[in-house]
Motif scaffolding. Sequence first.
Motif, mmCIF file in Angstrom:
data_model
loop_
_atom_site.group_PDB
_atom_site.id
_atom_site.type_symbol
_atom_site.label_atom_id
_atom_site.label_comp_id
_atom_site.label_asym_id
_atom_site.label_seq_id
_atom_site.Cartn_x
_atom_site.Cartn_y
_atom_site.Cartn_z
ATOM 1 N N ASP A 7 -21.589 -10.818 -57.238
ATOM 2 C CA ASP A 7 -20.934 -11.801 -56.378
ATOM 3 C C ASP A 7 -21.367 -13.193 -56.812
ATOM 4 O OD1 ASP A 7 -19.742 -9.805 -54.900
ATOM 5 O OD2 ASP A 7 -21.138 -9.947 -53.221
ATOM 6 N N ARG A 8 -20.622 -14.192 -56.345
ATOM 7 C CA ARG A 8 -20.981 -15.575 -56.632
ATOM 8 C C ARG A 8 -21.469 -16.237 -55.354
ATOM 9 N NH1 ARG A 8 -16.260 -18.269 -59.984
ATOM 10 N NH2 ARG A 8 -15.151 -17.861 -58.064
ATOM 11 N N VAL A 10 -21.810 -19.890 -53.649
ATOM 12 C CA VAL A 10 -21.312 -21.253 -53.732
ATOM 13 C C VAL A 10 -22.143 -22.109 -52.774
ATOM 14 C CG1 VAL A 10 -19.317 -22.760 -53.436
ATOM 15 C CG2 VAL A 10 -18.989 -20.390 -54.205
ATOM 16 N N HIS A 12 -22.366 -25.683 -51.322
ATOM 17 C CA HIS A 12 -21.542 -26.881 -51.170
ATOM 18 C C HIS A 12 -22.388 -28.134 -51.294
ATOM 19 C CE1 HIS A 12 -18.056 -24.555 -50.118
ATOM 20 N NE2 HIS A 12 -18.749 -23.915 -49.190
ATOM 21 N N ASP A 20 -19.886 -28.886 -55.729
ATOM 22 C CA ASP A 20 -20.421 -27.582 -55.351
ATOM 23 C C ASP A 20 -21.107 -26.959 -56.563
ATOM 24 O OD1 ASP A 20 -19.200 -28.001 -52.929
ATOM 25 O OD2 ASP A 20 -17.633 -26.498 -53.224
ATOM 26 N N VAL A 22 -22.123 -23.322 -58.289
ATOM 27 C CA VAL A 22 -21.748 -21.909 -58.242
ATOM 28 C C VAL A 22 -22.689 -21.154 -59.167
ATOM 29 C CG1 VAL A 22 -19.917 -20.221 -58.627
ATOM 30 C CG2 VAL A 22 -19.342 -22.519 -57.819
ATOM 31 N N GLU A 24 -24.217 -17.004 -60.179
ATOM 32 C CA GLU A 24 -23.946 -15.572 -60.101
ATOM 33 C C GLU A 24 -25.170 -14.855 -59.545
ATOM 34 O OE1 GLU A 24 -23.072 -11.742 -62.986
ATOM 35 O OE2 GLU A 24 -23.241 -13.728 -63.861
ATOM 36 N N VAL A 56 -21.980 -20.181 -49.203
ATOM 37 C CA VAL A 56 -21.113 -19.053 -48.881
ATOM 38 C C VAL A 56 -21.114 -18.077 -50.052
ATOM 39 C CG1 VAL A 56 -19.595 -20.307 -47.298
ATOM 40 C CG2 VAL A 56 -19.051 -20.239 -49.719
ATOM 41 N N ASP A 58 -18.996 -15.655 -52.439
ATOM 42 C CA ASP A 58 -17.666 -15.361 -52.958
ATOM 43 C C ASP A 58 -17.750 -13.942 -53.499
ATOM 44 O OD1 ASP A 58 -15.276 -15.115 -54.266
ATOM 45 O OD2 ASP A 58 -15.517 -16.916 -55.494
ATOM 46 N N HIS A 59 -17.108 -13.009 -52.825
ATOM 47 C CA HIS A 59 -17.245 -11.596 -53.154
ATOM 48 C C HIS A 59 -16.444 -11.172 -54.372
ATOM 49 C CE1 HIS A 59 -19.785 -10.633 -49.787
ATOM 50 N NE2 HIS A 59 -18.986 -11.357 -49.027
ATOM 51 N N ARG A 60 -15.701 -12.087 -54.985
ATOM 52 C CA ARG A 60 -15.058 -11.746 -56.258
ATOM 53 C C ARG A 60 -16.156 -11.593 -57.288
ATOM 54 N NH1 ARG A 60 -11.214 -16.439 -57.514
ATOM 55 N NH2 ARG A 60 -13.076 -17.523 -56.872
#
Length: 66
Positions: A7-8, A10, A12, A20, A22, A24, A56, A58-60
């Motif tokens: 997942d990533r 992030v 802010h 932001d 990002v 891994e 947050v 990012d579940h991608r």
Amino acid sequence: MHASKGDRLVVHGRVVGKHDRVVEIVEVLGPDGTPPYRVRAENGHETIMTPGPDSVIDHRKATNLP
């Protein structure tokens, strides 16, 4: 906050002009997907993070960081 490897995260920017960040998530160190996380930045630097309220998940799955 729950995450999985790949997942990533992030983070802010909190100041005008700051972008932001990002990263891994390469390892979940807490139980059941909770922090802390071992993360890898775009430049390859790894560190352990416990994200704050300005972050947050990012579940991608991360393939290439922006």
